[in-house]
Design an enzyme around this catalytic site. Structure first.
Site, PDB file in Angstrom:
ATOM      1  N   ASP A  93     -13.643  -3.187   3.271  1.00 34.01           N
ATOM      2  CA  ASP A  93     -14.194  -1.846   3.196  1.00 34.01           C
ATOM      3  C   ASP A  93     -15.693  -1.971   3.475  1.00 34.01           C
ATOM      4  O   ASP A  93     -16.300  -2.993   3.171  1.00 34.01           O
ATOM      5  CB  ASP A  93     -13.923  -1.294   1.787  1.00 34.01           C
ATOM      6  CG  ASP A  93     -14.121   0.199   1.749  1.00 34.01           C
ATOM      7  OD1 ASP A  93     -14.462   0.774   2.791  1.00 34.01           O
ATOM      8  OD2 ASP A  93     -13.946   0.781   0.671  1.00 34.01           O
ATOM      9  N   SER A  94     -16.277  -0.927   4.048  1.00 32.48           N
ATOM     10  CA  SER A  94     -17.658  -1.043   4.540  1.00 32.48           C
ATOM     11  C   SER A  94     -18.722  -0.844   3.478  1.00 32.48           C
ATOM     12  O   SER A  94     -19.886  -1.127   3.694  1.00 32.48           O
ATOM     13  CB  SER A  94     -17.877   0.019   5.601  1.00 32.48           C
ATOM     14  OG  SER A  94     -17.800   1.301   4.998  1.00 32.48           O
ATOM     15  N   GLY A  95     -18.331  -0.324   2.327  1.00 30.14           N
ATOM     16  CA  GLY A  95     -19.319   0.023   1.317  1.00 30.14           C
ATOM     17  C   GLY A  95     -19.549   1.521   1.259  1.00 30.14           C
ATOM     18  O   GLY A  95     -20.220   2.027   0.366  1.00 30.14           O
ATOM     19  N   GLY A  96     -18.971   2.249   2.219  1.00 32.01           N
ATOM     20  CA  GLY A  96     -19.146   3.702   2.269  1.00 32.01           C
ATOM     21  C   GLY A  96     -18.596   4.407   1.033  1.00 32.01           C
ATOM     22  O   GLY A  96     -19.176   5.379   0.553  1.00 32.01           O
ATOM     23  N   PHE A  97     -17.483   3.911   0.515  1.00 34.10           N
ATOM     24  CA  PHE A  97     -16.872   4.579  -0.638  1.00 34.10           C
ATOM     25  C   PHE A  97     -17.776   4.527  -1.866  1.00 34.10           C
ATOM     26  O   PHE A  97     -17.806   5.459  -2.671  1.00 34.10           O
ATOM     27  CB  PHE A  97     -15.506   3.957  -0.975  1.00 34.10           C
ATOM     28  CG  PHE A  97     -14.811   4.669  -2.092  1.00 34.10           C
ATOM     29  CD1 PHE A  97     -14.236   5.919  -1.880  1.00 34.10           C
ATOM     30  CD2 PHE A  97     -14.758   4.122  -3.362  1.00 34.10           C
ATOM     31  CE1 PHE A  97     -13.613   6.599  -2.922  1.00 34.10           C
ATOM     32  CE2 PHE A  97     -14.138   4.795  -4.412  1.00 34.10           C
ATOM     33  CZ  PHE A  97     -13.560   6.044  -4.186  1.00 34.10           C
ATOM     34  N   ASP A 147     -19.273   4.579   6.743  1.00 36.36           N
ATOM     35  CA  ASP A 147     -19.085   6.018   6.911  1.00 36.36           C
ATOM     36  C   ASP A 147     -19.844   6.768   5.835  1.00 36.36           C
ATOM     37  O   ASP A 147     -20.245   6.196   4.821  1.00 36.36           O
ATOM     38  CB  ASP A 147     -17.597   6.396   6.869  1.00 36.36           C
ATOM     39  CG  ASP A 147     -16.927   6.004   5.560  1.00 36.36           C
ATOM     40  OD1 ASP A 147     -17.345   4.993   4.963  1.00 36.36           O
ATOM     41  OD2 ASP A 147     -15.993   6.698   5.130  1.00 36.36           O
ATOM     42  N   GLY A 216     -11.974   9.791   3.011  1.00 37.33           N
ATOM     43  CA  GLY A 216     -12.364  11.020   2.331  1.00 37.33           C
ATOM     44  C   GLY A 216     -11.203  11.826   1.790  1.00 37.33           C
ATOM     45  O   GLY A 216     -11.348  13.016   1.529  1.00 37.33           O
ATOM     46  N   ASP A 266      -4.073   1.252   1.042  1.00 36.15           N
ATOM     47  CA  ASP A 266      -4.577   0.384  -0.024  1.00 36.15           C
ATOM     48  C   ASP A 266      -4.820   1.273  -1.228  1.00 36.15           C
ATOM     49  O   ASP A 266      -5.088   2.474  -1.071  1.00 36.15           O
ATOM     50  CB  ASP A 266      -5.908  -0.270   0.362  1.00 36.15           C
ATOM     51  CG  ASP A 266      -7.069   0.688   0.172  1.00 36.15           C
ATOM     52  OD1 ASP A 266      -7.225   1.583   1.021  1.00 36.15           O
ATOM     53  OD2 ASP A 266      -7.795   0.593  -0.834  1.00 36.15           O
ATOM     54  N   CYS A 306      14.484  -4.345 -10.818  1.00 32.24           N
ATOM     55  CA  CYS A 306      13.431  -5.101 -10.137  1.00 32.24           C
ATOM     56  C   CYS A 306      13.760  -6.585 -10.029  1.00 32.24           C
ATOM     57  O   CYS A 306      14.274  -7.184 -10.968  1.00 32.24           O
ATOM     58  CB  CYS A 306      12.109  -4.908 -10.878  1.00 32.24           C
ATOM     59  SG  CYS A 306      10.722  -5.699 -10.053  1.00 32.24           S
ATOM     60  N   CYS A 308      11.343  -8.907  -9.221  1.00 35.72           N
ATOM     61  CA  CYS A 308      10.088  -9.673  -9.237  1.00 35.72           C
ATOM     62  C   CYS A 308      10.157 -10.813 -10.247  1.00 35.72           C
ATOM     63  O   CYS A 308      11.041 -10.853 -11.113  1.00 35.72           O
ATOM     64  CB  CYS A 308       8.901  -8.763  -9.524  1.00 35.72           C
ATOM     65  SG  CYS A 308       8.593  -8.443 -11.278  1.00 35.72           S
ATOM     66  N   CYS A 311      10.070  -9.545 -14.005  1.00 37.41           N
ATOM     67  CA  CYS A 311      11.311  -8.950 -14.510  1.00 37.41           C
ATOM     68  C   CYS A 311      12.450  -9.967 -14.546  1.00 37.41           C
ATOM     69  O   CYS A 311      13.382  -9.827 -15.337  1.00 37.41           O
ATOM     70  CB  CYS A 311      11.701  -7.743 -13.659  1.00 37.41           C
ATOM     71  SG  CYS A 311      10.530  -6.388 -13.840  1.00 37.41           S
ATOM     72  N   HIS A 337       4.309  -7.433 -11.184  1.00 43.43           N
ATOM     73  CA  HIS A 337       5.413  -6.460 -11.121  1.00 43.43           C
ATOM     74  C   HIS A 337       5.029  -5.235 -10.285  1.00 43.43           C
ATOM     75  O   HIS A 337       5.763  -4.855  -9.375  1.00 43.43           O
ATOM     76  CB  HIS A 337       5.836  -6.021 -12.527  1.00 43.43           C
ATOM     77  CG  HIS A 337       6.713  -4.804 -12.488  1.00 43.43           C
ATOM     78  ND1 HIS A 337       8.059  -4.853 -12.215  1.00 43.43           N
ATOM     79  CD2 HIS A 337       6.409  -3.477 -12.623  1.00 43.43           C
ATOM     80  CE1 HIS A 337       8.558  -3.622 -12.188  1.00 43.43           C
ATOM     81  NE2 HIS A 337       7.577  -2.770 -12.438  1.00 43.43           N
TER      82      HIS A 337
HETATM   83 ZN   LIG Z   1       9.428  -6.386 -11.805  1.00 49.30          ZN
END
Ligand SMILES: [Zn+2]
Length: 372
Positions: A93-97, A147, A216, A266, A306, A308, A311, A337
């Site tokens: 990320d550019s830092g704009g956020f 941005d 945005g 993301d 699940c 994972c 779990c 998870h």
């Molecule tokens: Zn799980």
């Protein structure tokens, strides 16, 4: 760097598409979710675990890494790939956020953004050129243009100026690029004003960016406004390059984002919620609070559906105990998870698009979601 995006299948009912692109650190099948590693680590989750989860690309943050450990240190430690022992893709990320999230500390001019950093109050002068310089040192596979982001409810004139500046800054970023093994994405702004979104997208789409992000959104507007803006904006973006919806969102948002033509997402939600006991279950359709007393003596898994690691090995009761005792392991296991839920949802979406049944997948998913 051209990512050689290839579209493999499109949905006959929606704008959903499945494809893939290639980075110097491997191929990325889309649609994809990218776990967030702001400070050069996905909090609590190691690179080997991320690989096991099937993560193909993760996020790093320009602003945060520039402040700590500092860009000279990142460079000395081998960039983010080297220091974090991460072999797959990275997007920065550019830092704009941070312009929005640390709004009290900033001053925006045509030159760039001047921040007082949130750690020691030191000044960071983030220009488009400096943002690219930092992202070059981090060595990300995909860099984002700096941005100018404003809150959704800012006046139209403010959004109009911000998007025009975002376009000018994007062209400066393009000119500042020095390495040919890093892709650069431009960011569409314009708030929830459709005419401004069109203007922003068209101005950027004319230039040789390697992908396009819709920025945005998910910054305070309603869900309806977000979906409407997205639905309207994506058709103005080139078909032959990836599209990224920044900072969004819930599992439902991912399904709805894909339906509107988004390839990349993301969000801190899976990891941040996990650390507080907010767990997505049932493929992401529902969320439970593990702190709830009903889990106290639960011998079964947190989510019976699940597959994972968490779990497969631990009871919900034990996980709740770790969480209540604020054990490190709780943060790790619960983040694993939630990331599995997100990454697996995207794999399911991709399979559905390729099989030509995404419309049905989406209807089933949304019908099974808990009411908001
Ligand atoms: Zn799980």
């Amino acid at each position: 760097m051209d990512l050689n995006y290839r579209c493999e299948a499109t949905c006959p009912e929606t704008k959903a598409r499945a494809g893939r692109f290639v980075t110097p650190h491997g191929e990325v099948p889309t649609p994809i979710f990218m776990p967030v590693g702001t400070l050069g680590t996905v909090k609590g989750v190691g690179p080997f675990e991320l690989e096991a989860l099937g993560a193909r690309i993760i996020l790093g943050n320009t602003y945060h890494l520039a402040i700590r450990p500092g860009i000279e240190t990142v460079r000395a430690l081998g960039g983010m790939h080297g220091m974090a022992a991460w072999r797959r893709g990275i997007l920065t990320d550019s830092g704009g956020f941070q312009m929005l999230s640390l709004a009290d500390l900033r001053k925006v001019s045509e030159e760039g953004v001047r921040f007082r950093n949130h750690l020691d109050g030191g000044l960071l002068n983030l220009t488009p050129e400096h943002s690219i310089e930092i992202q070059t040192a981090i060595g990300s596979d995909i860099m984002m243009c700096l941005d100018h982001l404003e809150p959704a409810d800012a006046p139209r004139k403010v959004h109009e100026d911000a998007l025009a500046r975002t376009t000018r800054w994007a062209l400066r970023c393009l000119a500042a690029r020095t390495r040919d093994d890093q892709a650069l994405f431009a960011i569409v702004q314009g708030g929830i004003d459709l005419e401004l979104r069109q203007r922003s997208a068209e101005a950027l789409a004319d230039h040789p960016f390697d992908g396009f992000a819709v920025g945005g959104l998910s910054v305070g507007e309603s869900q309806t406004a977000m979906y409407e803006t997205l639905e309207f904006t994506t058709p103005f973006l080139p078909l032959d390059r990836p599209r990224y919806l920044m900072g969004v969102g819930t599992p439902e948002d991912l399904v709805e984002g894909v339906a509107r033509g988004v390839d990349m997402f993301d969000c801190v939600m899976p990891t941040r919620n996990a650390r507080k006991g907010g767990l997505f279950v049932d493929g992401g359709r529902r969320k439970v609070n593990l702190k709830n007393a009903r889990f106290k003596m639960e011998r079964g898994p947190l989510d019976p559906e699940c597959t994972c690691f968490t779990c497969s090995h631990f009871s919900a009761g034990y996980l709740r105990h770790l969480l209540m005792a604020n054990e490190f392991l709780a943060h790790r296991l619960l983040s694993i998870h939630n990331l599995h839920i997100y990454l697996d949802l995207m794999r399911g979406i991709r399979r559905a698009i390729i099989a030509g049944r995404f419309g049905e997948f989406r209807r089933d998913f949304i019908a099974g979601c808990q009411p908001r």
